[in-house]
Design a protein around this motif. Structure first.
Motif, short mmCIF file in Angstrom:
data_model
loop_
_atom_site.label_atom_id
_atom_site.label_comp_id
_atom_site.label_asym_id
_atom_site.label_seq_id
_atom_site.Cartn_x
_atom_site.Cartn_y
_atom_site.Cartn_z
N PHE A 131 0.85 -1.19 0.00
CA PHE A 131 0.00 0.00 0.00
C PHE A 131 0.88 1.23 0.00
N HIS A 139 0.99 5.84 -1.27
CA HIS A 139 0.47 7.01 -1.97
C HIS A 139 1.36 7.30 -3.18
N ALA A 145 2.51 -3.02 3.27
CA ALA A 145 1.58 -2.46 4.25
C ALA A 145 0.19 -2.97 3.93
N GLN A 155 -5.53 0.57 3.43
CA GLN A 155 -6.01 1.61 4.33
C GLN A 155 -7.46 2.02 4.05
#
Length: 300
Positions: A10, A12, A178, A181
Motif C-alpha cells: 500500500f 500514496h 503495508a 487503508q
C-alpha cells in the motif's frame, strides 16, 4: 493472479506535471471512474484529488494535482502551485507526466520539485498517439535521461488506457509492504458534495469561452439525500456582472445546458436521481482574494 504468499503493498502515488498533460485522465483510468474532472483547457484541476485503486495484493492511493505552471500572479495561481509543490511530499512513488515528445520550461519546474524527493520517480510520457514518427521517442528519452535520472519510463495513451498495466505493475512493485487503508469499494476520500461542485465546474470549463471558466467557481449551498434522490443547490460565482450574463445566456439557455450536463454526470457517478438548481452570483475578483479562496475550499 497475485501470489498469496507475497506481502500486501500500500502507498500514496503522486501524479504530477504541468497543466494539460493528461494527469486527471490518467487518474480516472487508474481508478476506473471519472473521478477527477477533465477538459481541454489547462488548469482544470484546482484541488488535490485522491483516487483509490484496489488490486490483488495491493492498494494504491493516487494523488492528482493541479498543474505546476509559470505566470499567473493571482492568489488562485499561487494556491494551485502551493498544492502542486506540497503533494509530492506525501508520496511513496511519484509519476511525472509529460506530453510527448515535448519538454518545456514548466516541465523543468516540475522536475525541480520531483528531483528533491527521496522516493522512486517514474516518467510517464503521455499522448504518444500524437507522435507521427515513433522513432523520435527513444532519442528524446535518452537525451532527457542524461540530466534527469528517473527510475523508470513509461509510454502512455491515457485516454485509451494504453500502457497503464505496465505502469501500475511498476508502481506497485515500488510501494512499501503495508495493509490496505481503505475499503475495497472506496474510490476517494472526497465527499459527494465536493464532487458535485467539481462536476458543475467541469461543465463551465467545457461550455464557456477560453478565459471565462477561470473567473468561475462553484459552491454547493445545499445537498440533501432522500432515498435515491439527491437535491442539490449550487451557486456559480463569477467576478463581474458581464460574466454573469454570459453564464446565464440568452433566455437562460446556457445555464440550462450547464445544469443538464452536470445533472447527468452526477446521476451516473452517484448512482441515483439528481435534482439540481443553479444560481449565478457575483463577487468581485474572488480569485485574487485569500478569504474568498478559503470560503470556496481552495486552502484546505
Amino acid at each position: 493472479m497475485s501470489d498469496p504468499t507475497s506481502p500486501h503493498r500500500f502507498g500514496h502515488v503522486a501524479i504530477v506535471g504541468r497543466p494539460n498533460v493528461g494527469k486527471s485522465t490518467l487518474l480516472n483510468r487508474l481508478v476506473g471512474t471519472p473521478l477527477s474532472i477533465v477538459s481541454p483547457k489547462p488548469q482544470t484541476t484546482r484541488h488535490r484529488i485522491l483516487g483509490i485503486a484496489t488490486f490483488d495484493g495491493a492498494q494504491v492511493a493516487f494523488l492528482d494535482t493541479p498543474g505546476l505552471h509559470l505566470g499567473g500572479k493571482r492568489a488562485m495561481n499561487r494556491q494551485l502551485n502551493r498544492v502542486a509543490r506540497q503533494v509530492p511530499d506525501e508520496a511513496d512513488v511519484i509519476v511525472h507526466v509529460i506530453s510527448a515528445p515535448r519538454w518545456t520550461e514548466e516541465d523543468e519546474q516540475v522536475w525541480s520539485v520531483v528531483s528533491r524527493q527521496k522516493v522512486p520517480r517514474l516518467l510517464a510520457i503521455n499522448k504518444t498517439d500524437r507522435v507521427k514518427e515513433k522513432g523520435e521517442l527513444l532519442p528524446f528519452v535518452a537525451k532527457l535521461a542524461e540530466s534527469h535520472p528517473y527510475d523508470g519510463v513509461h509510454f502512455l495513451r491515457a485516454t485509451h488506457g494504453d500502457g497503464l498495466e505496465a505502469l501500475v505493475a511498476d508502481v506497485v512493485a515500488r510501494l512499501p509492504e503495508a495493509p490496505p487503508q481503505f475499503e475495497p469499494d472506496e474510490l476517494t476520500d472526497r465527499s459527494e458534495r465536493f464532487l458535485a461542485a467539481e462536476i458543475v465546474r467541469e461543465q463551465l470549463m467545457l461550455r464557456l469561452s477560453d478565459e471565462l471558466p477561470y473567473a468561475t467557481t462553484v459552491e454547493i449551498e445545499n445537498f440533501e439525500q432522500k432515498g435515491d434522490l439527491a437535491r442539490i443547490a449550487a451557486a456559480i460565482w463569477v467576478e463581474r456582472e458581464g460574466q454573469k450574463a454570459i453564464v446565464i445566456g440568452a433566455g437562460g439557455e446556457q445555464l440550462k445546458a450547464i445544469g443538464t450536463g452536470a445533472r447527468k454526470r452526477m446521476a451516473h457517478l452517484f448512482g441515483g436521481r439528481v435534482f439540481l438548481e443553479l444560481w449565478v452570483k457575483v463577487r468581485e475578483n474572488w480569485s485574487d482574494d485569500e478569504s474568498s479562496l478559503r470560503q470556496f475550499g481552495y486552502t484546505e
